[in-house]
Enzyme design. Structure first.
Site, PDB file in Angstrom:
ATOM      1  N   SER A 151       0.852  -1.180   0.000  1.00 25.14           N
ATOM      2  CA  SER A 151       0.000   0.000   0.000  1.00 25.14           C
ATOM      3  C   SER A 151       0.891   1.234   0.000  1.00 25.14           C
ATOM      4  O   SER A 151       2.052   1.179   0.433  1.00 25.14           O
ATOM      5  CB  SER A 151      -0.894   0.013   1.245  1.00 25.14           C
ATOM      6  OG  SER A 151      -1.519   1.273   1.430  1.00 25.14           O
ATOM      7  N   TYR A 172      -2.022  -0.228  10.466  1.00 29.95           N
ATOM      8  CA  TYR A 172      -1.957  -0.643   9.059  1.00 29.95           C
ATOM      9  C   TYR A 172      -0.634  -0.197   8.436  1.00 29.95           C
ATOM     10  O   TYR A 172       0.050  -0.981   7.773  1.00 29.95           O
ATOM     11  CB  TYR A 172      -3.141  -0.033   8.314  1.00 29.95           C
ATOM     12  CG  TYR A 172      -3.269  -0.405   6.864  1.00 29.95           C
ATOM     13  CD1 TYR A 172      -3.730  -1.662   6.482  1.00 29.95           C
ATOM     14  CD2 TYR A 172      -2.958   0.513   5.860  1.00 29.95           C
ATOM     15  CE1 TYR A 172      -3.865  -2.005   5.136  1.00 29.95           C
ATOM     16  CE2 TYR A 172      -3.103   0.180   4.515  1.00 29.95           C
ATOM     17  CZ  TYR A 172      -3.553  -1.069   4.166  1.00 29.95           C
ATOM     18  OH  TYR A 172      -3.685  -1.404   2.843  1.00 29.95           O
TER      19      TYR A 172
END
Length: 273
Positions: free
Chosen positions: A152, A165
């Site tokens: 990501s 995250y």
């Protein structure tokens, strides 16, 4: 002639979204697929997660392209179960050339308010799951193979509300680069792809509506798209799963035969904002 003719790819989180796109895109280029997905909820995740029917749709999509696929439910947090599923797939398809650790979850919480279990769930799925996937695959992975980790833009920079995250994704970058060193003498390449928001159920859901369109009693995907355009340098709200699959295909193919240890953004310029 496809770019992956004669090869076998192992993909986690394959039931839908990016995982399904990886399976389909690789099959279009001649690969057979070993696909796994949890197909069940993860505690603390608010959006609708994948189901056995979703995984069946991936199977049908790959088979419609004339390729073989061995699919099963497996949890990347459970090394023994994941390894068993992969071992069955390799036994049936005969080899393993490409590994795509793709399974992950997405939740939001500021650190001050984050339950310890929310942190642990994220690390277990999104970081340890990458380790488990690669560790299970290494005994089978052919020389000159490729590992392509779905990461990501949060693995390249941080943001409020996603410290867990971002930490997991940053950790996966360090893991990727270290593994590239370990496997270089076998000509196995290890890279990662770093999307901005992707138009999947992980992004287009009620949680995202509340975050980006707060107080709107009638949220729609169109309103969410408008609200998230500012997240990227290009005037887009998100990328499509196939954009990520195309990048992974390149990194898995012989066109990228001398590329290793690279974190490749596919992010509409989000990283440089």
């Amino acid at each position: 002639m496809g770019r992956l003719d004669g090869k076998v790819a192992f993909i986690t989180g394959a039931a839908r979204g990016v995982g399904r796109s990886l399976a389909v895109r690789f099959a279009e280029e001649g690969a057979d697929i070993i696909a796994v997905d949890l197909c069940a909820p993860v505690a603390g995740v608010d959006y609708h997660e994948s189901t056995p029917d979703d995984l069946s749709e991936t199977v049908s999509a790959v088979e419609s392209l004339g390729r073989r696929i061995i699919a099963s439910a497996a949890d990347v947090r459970d090394f023994d179960g994941l390894k068993a599923a992969l071992d069955v797939g390799v036994a049936k398809l005969g080899r393993l050339d490409i590994v795509c650790p793709n399974a992950g979850i997405n939740t939001f919480a500021d650190v001050a308010d984050m339950p310890a279990q929310t942190w642990q769930n994220m690390i277990d799925v999104t970081l340890t799951g990458v380790f488990h996937t690669c560790k299970a695959a290494l005994p089978h992975l052919a020389p000159e193979g490729a590992i392509v980790i779905t990461n990501s833009v949060a693995g390249l920079k941080g943001a409020a509300g996603i410290a867990h995250y971002s930490a997991a994704k940053h950790g996966a970058v360090g893991f990727m680069r270290s593994l590239a060193h370990e496997l270089a003498d076998r000509m196995i390449r290890v890279n990662s792809v770093h999307p901005t928001g992707i138009k999947t159920d992980m992004v287009v859901n009620e949680v995202s509506y509340r975050l980006f369109v707060p107080g709107d009693p009638n949220p729609t995907p169109e309103k969410l798209a408008e609200a998230t355009k500012g997240e990227n340098l290009l005037p887009i709200p998100w990328v499509e799963p196939r954009d990520i699959a195309n990048a992974a295909l390149f990194l898995a193919s012989n066109e990228a035969r001398y590329i290793t240890g690279v974190a490749l953004p596919v992010d509409g310029g989000a990283f440089i904002l």
